[in-house]
Motif scaffolding. Structure first.
Motif, PDB file in Angstrom:
ATOM      1  N   THR A 117      -4.753 -13.878   8.962  1.00 26.31           N
ATOM      2  CA  THR A 117      -4.631 -12.895  10.037  1.00 26.31           C
ATOM      3  C   THR A 117      -4.715 -11.499   9.451  1.00 26.31           C
ATOM      4  O   THR A 117      -4.544 -11.296   8.242  1.00 26.31           O
ATOM      5  N   LEU A 118      -4.948 -10.514  10.287  1.00 29.07           N
ATOM      6  CA  LEU A 118      -5.104  -9.132   9.828  1.00 29.07           C
ATOM      7  C   LEU A 118      -3.820  -8.625   9.172  1.00 29.07           C
ATOM      8  O   LEU A 118      -3.887  -7.937   8.146  1.00 29.07           O
ATOM      9  N   ARG A 119      -2.669  -8.954   9.739  1.00 27.55           N
ATOM     10  CA  ARG A 119      -1.391  -8.499   9.158  1.00 27.55           C
ATOM     11  C   ARG A 119      -1.161  -9.128   7.792  1.00 27.55           C
ATOM     12  O   ARG A 119      -0.661  -8.469   6.873  1.00 27.55           O
ATOM     13  N   ASP A 120      -1.545 -10.413   7.633  1.00 28.67           N
ATOM     14  CA  ASP A 120      -1.393 -11.058   6.332  1.00 28.67           C
ATOM     15  C   ASP A 120      -2.342 -10.461   5.303  1.00 28.67           C
ATOM     16  O   ASP A 120      -1.989 -10.296   4.132  1.00 28.67           O
ATOM     17  N   ARG A 121      -3.541 -10.122   5.745  1.00 28.71           N
ATOM     18  CA  ARG A 121      -4.502  -9.495   4.828  1.00 28.71           C
ATOM     19  C   ARG A 121      -3.996  -8.140   4.361  1.00 28.71           C
ATOM     20  O   ARG A 121      -4.181  -7.754   3.197  1.00 28.71           O
ATOM     21  N   LEU A 122      -3.354  -7.412   5.268  1.00 31.36           N
ATOM     22  CA  LEU A 122      -2.826  -6.097   4.901  1.00 31.36           C
ATOM     23  C   LEU A 122      -1.739  -6.232   3.841  1.00 31.36           C
ATOM     24  O   LEU A 122      -1.727  -5.497   2.840  1.00 31.36           O
ATOM     25  N   VAL A 123      -0.817  -7.173   4.019  1.00 33.30           N
ATOM     26  CA  VAL A 123       0.266  -7.352   3.054  1.00 33.30           C
ATOM     27  C   VAL A 123      -0.297  -7.872   1.724  1.00 33.30           C
ATOM     28  O   VAL A 123       0.157  -7.463   0.648  1.00 33.30           O
ATOM     29  N   GLN A 124      -1.290  -8.743   1.788  1.00 35.99           N
ATOM     30  CA  GLN A 124      -1.912  -9.221   0.549  1.00 35.99           C
ATOM     31  C   GLN A 124      -2.594  -8.080  -0.198  1.00 35.99           C
ATOM     32  O   GLN A 124      -2.539  -8.013  -1.432  1.00 35.99           O
ATOM     33  N   MET A 125      -3.254  -7.193   0.526  1.00 36.12           N
ATOM     34  CA  MET A 125      -3.880  -6.046  -0.115  1.00 36.12           C
ATOM     35  C   MET A 125      -2.837  -5.152  -0.772  1.00 36.12           C
ATOM     36  O   MET A 125      -3.025  -4.654  -1.898  1.00 36.12           O
ATOM     37  N   SER A 126      -1.716  -4.947  -0.100  1.00 43.42           N
ATOM     38  CA  SER A 126      -0.641  -4.144  -0.683  1.00 43.42           C
ATOM     39  C   SER A 126      -0.091  -4.805  -1.945  1.00 43.42           C
ATOM     40  O   SER A 126       0.184  -4.136  -2.949  1.00 43.42           O
ATOM     41  N   LEU A 127       0.084  -6.134  -1.896  1.00 46.47           N
ATOM     42  CA  LEU A 127       0.524  -6.868  -3.086  1.00 46.47           C
ATOM     43  C   LEU A 127      -0.473  -6.710  -4.229  1.00 46.47           C
ATOM     44  O   LEU A 127      -0.089  -6.480  -5.386  1.00 46.47           O
ATOM     45  N   LYS A 128      -1.747  -6.837  -3.916  1.00 43.54           N
ATOM     46  CA  LYS A 128      -2.786  -6.742  -4.946  1.00 43.54           C
ATOM     47  C   LYS A 128      -2.794  -5.360  -5.589  1.00 43.54           C
ATOM     48  O   LYS A 128      -2.963  -5.233  -6.819  1.00 43.54           O
TER      49      LYS A 128
END
Length: 508
Positions: A117-128
């Protein structure tokens, strides 16, 4: 001024994390969660993610970037809600939507792709953004997959250079082990991966977040399953975690290939030391799960290393080496790596044995098959401009990737001729009652003095030869990644000091 400060926060933070990680290989980072859920990090992650076309692809919740921007409060409210969920511990990843896409270079074969989902992608990008500079300092110089500043062509340039002669004589690598791990990304063990992550990260909130993404469900055909192994292909943070896991392969050959933070001549000393004592030496080049191992020794020693590598993967990474696909080939026979055929041939200019990159015949065949299916599938009632618009991206992408192959111009010329014939037959089918000279004048434009190229109006089909061919420079093993701003003091490709050291060692 405030916007400029917000934009500079993440790059400055990444440079600091990379510098601290490089300076202290044993440093374990804590209190990273506050950086992950910092509003400036989330905003920076949104800017990077929203530039990608994938931001318009919905996950299981059906939310896209456009829908977020059209909501009341827009992006600011969306980021604020996610930050609040992260801080109060209520954030939980949603199941990823699974799709199957064609495997590159393997017609008829599919591979799974997870769409978070878009929200999960955002948090993954922040983690990365936070984790990547920390682990980048520990990645080995012969690893090239999904790393900033590196590409497949850098890996190919190093693989090619292993076959080149040097001032001391011809290359001593005689055999190559073509590594192939069975179902690599689906076989990554979560426990082993988290143990490797904990060597650098001890922030429990960050660790729980990583594990939550690994355990997130996969929705396929309306049912949700929870995987026990593997990293979800398609997740933003998945390539980084896969690199952390597969670094074990680089560690196995680091003695001879080179380790992080050491001068390139150091493994050269070790190879010379082992060679003088009659021991085989090995050098690896890895791009994600595709890797090759160069063997300086006999075929029997290469076969023994293949068996030892299989046992190592089974014991250390709980993975299985595909014995039927992991072949041992002589450098004169060549092998296929990252879409190129790498082979040692005689130089036309000097007569010495050198490494060369060629376009494999199988890739040319696959490209013709793909284009033929595209042309056949286009109804004759459609305009030529639409067919050209469909073919041009394929031509440009293929041309840009293979332009560094030896004698690429010869293969490009043959493809251009074949393309003219293929599209020409489609035009004849579209206009069966029109004479061929008339069709040529109508759909070839002003090509006087040049080869025939089909066009309709201002839309002209691209040429494989148009982009030209060139040599990709070997940038060595220490490549700038954006955080190590200063030039590497240890190595410059072709440096006199490096080769004089090698020559003096060879004379001992």
């Amino acid at each position: 001024m405030a916007d400029a400060v917000n934009i500079a926060f993440v790059p400055d933070m990444q440079r600091k994390l990379y510098r601290w990680s490089t300076a202290d290989p044993d440093k374990v980072f804590a209190d990273l969660f506050n950086i992950v859920c910092d509003c400036r990090t989330l905003e920076f992650a949104w800017q990077k993610m929203s530039r990608n076309r994938g931001s318009q692809t919905p996950g299981t919740d059906g939310v896209t970037r456009q829908k977020v921007e059209e909501r009341t409060g827009g992006v600011a409210r969306f980021l604020s809600d996610i930050r609040e969920e992260l801080r109060n511990g209520t954030f939980s990843p949603e199941p990823v939507r699974q799709r199957f896409i064609p495997k590159s270079g393997k017609p008829g074969k599919m591979r799974p792709l997870g769409i978070p989902t878009l929200r999960d992608r955002l948090v993954q990008m922040s983690l990365k953004l936070v984790l990547e500079p920390i682990f980048e300092a520990d990645f080995y110089p012969t690893s090239y997959g999904f790393r900033p500043g590196r590409s497949t062509h850098d890996a190919l340039a190093i693989a090619q250079s292993k076959m080149h002669p040097n001032p001391a004589g011809p290359s001593l690598f005689r055999y190559v082990i073509e590594g192939d791990i069975r179902g690599c990304f689906d076989a990554i063990d979560h426990h082993v991966l988290m143990e490797r992550v904990r060597c650098r990260i001890k922030d429990h909130k960050v660790l729980r977040l990583i594990l939550a993404f690994l355990k997130a469900g996969i929705m396929a055909e309306g049912t949700v399953r929870h995987p026990q192994t593997g990293t979800p292909q398609g997740g933003i943070v998945s390539p980084l975690l896969a690199n952390v896991y597969l670094t074990a392969i680089d560690e196995r050959y680091g003695r001879w290939s080179g380790r992080p933070r050491e001068a390139p001549k150091t493994p050269l000393y070790r190879r010379y030391y082992d060679r003088k004592r009659g021991r085989p030496t090995f050098c690896s080049v890895r791009y994600a799960d595709d890797f090759v191992v160069y063997v300086e020794g006999t075929y029997e020693q290469a076969e023994a290393e293949k068996q030892a590598l299989a046992e190592f993967l089974r014991r250390e990474l709980r993975m299985e080496l595909s014995m039927e696909k992991t072949r041992i080939t002589a450098v004169e026979e060549g092998y296929v790596f990252l879409g190129y055929r790498v082979v040692q041939t005689k130089s036309y200019r000097t007569g010495r044995m050198i490494g060369n990159l060629f376009i494999p015949k199988s890739k040319l065949k696959d490209l013709r098959y793909k284009i033929k299916e595209k042309v056949r599938g286009m109804p004759s009632g459609e305009p030529l401009a639409r067919l050209i618009g469909m073919l041009n991206p394929i031509i440009r992408g293929w041309r840009n990737y293979y332009r560094y192959a030896t004698k690429a111009y010869r293969d490009f010329s043959g493809l251009d001729w074949w393309m003219r014939q293929r599209v020409g037959r489609w035009i004849r089918k579209k206009h069966p009652k029109t004479a061929w000279p008339t069709l040529r004048r109508r759909f070839s434009g002003n090509t006087r003095g040049k080869r025939l190229r089909w066009c309709e109006g201002t839309i002209m089909i691209d040429s494989f030869q148009e982009g030209g061919t060139s040599h990709y420079p070997n940038r060595g093993i220490h490549i700038p990644n954006g955080w190590n701003a200063e030039p590497d003091k240890w190595f410059l490709p072709g440096a006199k000091q490096f080769w004089s050291t090698f020559h003096s060692l060879s004379q001992l």
